[in-house]
Motif scaffolding. Sequence first.
Motif, PDB file in Angstrom:
ATOM      1  N   TRP A  91      -2.545  -2.172   3.795  1.00 40.66           N
ATOM      2  CA  TRP A  91      -2.707  -2.016   2.337  1.00 40.66           C
ATOM      3  C   TRP A  91      -1.519  -1.249   1.764  1.00 40.66           C
ATOM      4  N   GLN A  92      -1.161  -0.141   2.445  1.00 41.58           N
ATOM      5  CA  GLN A  92      -0.008   0.664   2.009  1.00 41.58           C
ATOM      6  C   GLN A  92       1.278  -0.159   2.042  1.00 41.58           C
ATOM      7  N   GLN A 139       1.485  -2.341  -0.824  1.00 40.95           N
ATOM      8  CA  GLN A 139       1.811  -1.556  -2.035  1.00 40.95           C
ATOM      9  C   GLN A 139       3.320  -1.346  -2.122  1.00 40.95           C
ATOM     10  N   GLN A 140       3.885  -0.979  -0.966  1.00 44.86           N
ATOM     11  CA  GLN A 140       5.311  -0.646  -0.953  1.00 44.86           C
ATOM     12  C   GLN A 140       6.202  -1.883  -1.037  1.00 44.86           C
ATOM     13  N   PRO A 169       5.541  -5.422  -2.369  1.00 41.11           N
ATOM     14  CA  PRO A 169       4.705  -6.488  -2.962  1.00 41.11           C
ATOM     15  C   PRO A 169       5.254  -7.894  -2.724  1.00 41.11           C
ATOM     16  N   LEU A 183      -3.728  -4.701  -6.599  1.00 42.95           N
ATOM     17  CA  LEU A 183      -2.764  -3.751  -6.022  1.00 42.95           C
ATOM     18  C   LEU A 183      -2.086  -2.902  -7.095  1.00 42.95           C
ATOM     19  N   ARG A 184      -1.733  -3.550  -8.197  1.00 42.59           N
ATOM     20  CA  ARG A 184      -1.031  -2.813  -9.253  1.00 42.59           C
ATOM     21  C   ARG A 184      -1.969  -1.849  -9.980  1.00 42.59           C
ATOM     22  N   PRO A 226      -4.313   1.101  -6.971  1.00 37.90           N
ATOM     23  CA  PRO A 226      -3.641   1.417  -5.696  1.00 37.90           C
ATOM     24  C   PRO A 226      -4.504   2.292  -4.803  1.00 37.90           C
TER      25      PRO A 226
END
Length: 422
Positions: free
Chosen positions: A282-283, A286-287, A289, A387-388, A391
């Motif tokens: 998931w992280q 996020q980092q 996309p 995601l946006r 978070p």
Amino acid sequence: MNAVLTPPAGALGRPIVDAAFLADPYPTYRALSEAGPIHWSDEFFGGAWLLTRHADVEKVLKDPRFSAQRTGAWVKDREDAPGELSSFQKLFSRALLFLDAPDHTRIRKVLNAGFRPEVIRGLAPYIEQAVGELLDRAEAASARNTGNTPFDFMQAVARPLPVRVIARLMGIEASAQDDFMVWSDDLATFIGAAQPGREQARRAQASLLAMCRYFEALLPRRRQAPGDDLVSRLVLAEAAGEIEGGPELLAQCAMLLFAGHETTRNLLGNGLQALLSHPAQWQKLQQSPELLPGAVRELLRYDSPVQYTGRRVTTELVLHGQLLRRGDLVLPLIGAANRDPARYAQPDRLDIARRDGGSMSFGSGAHVCIGAALTLMEAEIVFGQVLRRWPGLCLAGAAPQWGSNPVYRGLLALPVRNVAAC
Ligand code: HEM
């Protein structure tokens, strides 16, 4: 039909579909595949061959000696609801999913036109907006309570969105969407059951009838004033003699709605569940996309919304030393193929940047999913917005609650919460 039949020696020596399997089918697939590439099991439709290997699943789905006509399995050996089931079976046996060439080729050509890349791309703004509205609503409801109360992602997003999108594609009024959700659930419950019960059959039949009544009212309006939706495309094809009116046309309408609803819902639910249970992934998303398209494909592989499909043997043949007779039912286990160690390195590992990606989740060969591009775009829009906007999303329930459908694997509920740190 018996509820659970004892599998003969050669399978696992215990029932395959039980509570543990529904919660997590992958250890059972692994055990089956380690015991051999092909197994006979009485648990599915009174008897079927199970295939676990990626290469076999692909081969069978591409081999015309395996027919897609398999709806007879629903009525075989059943004395409990013959009238209801036989009319259900009769209509659905005309649907694209269950046809072979040349009828399959003819109808697929008509439907392909409705899924052209530009048609699908044209839906993107509508989907972006619909997702935004659903997330706004979930956020508002959660904040109205005590700041960030858990909410059910299935109810808030995964369940309502796919039906909205297919309805838009098909030109179905917004007012009918709630009915469609219920009808489609009833069809999936029946079609997905390994040994469907009488009540499931009755409900599926009633819902199919209601759905047909809806389309019977819609079709004359589209014939009179066709638009640019899929139902209009079908009536224009009918006028051109490319598709028969009546049951053939109705079967495609019912199938499209049902085929794309449950499946997409479960991709969204299973996918988010998988991502949130792997916080490092998931992280990473996020980092980075830009990994999203690959991530969606990996989520499809990791926990496929369709766990198996079926084919009927048309001519006697030998597979891995087993004699398959004409008429035998074969179940290519898509969920098992997606975790085949001969195809994927560390198949049980979720890896959104996997290099040996791809999956059997949309099938293969002539029947490969017609809605694949739409699904991928829809899932990328949903996960991208989630995601946006959220978070800090994390799982808020104890153990996940899986449904009891062995084909359409999906969650009954997915409680989540958006916090700064989980
Ligand atoms: C076929 C999976 C979404 C419409 C298939 C098949 C699979 C599949 C495995 C092949 C079945 C077989 O060979 O027996 C999925 C998954 C989806 C999804 C996992 C989402 C996560 C959709 C959507 C639509 C759709 C959104 C339509 C709006 C169809 C149709 C077929 C099909 C019409 C039959 C194609 C043919 O027989 O030629 N799908 N599907 N699917 N799918 Fe999908």
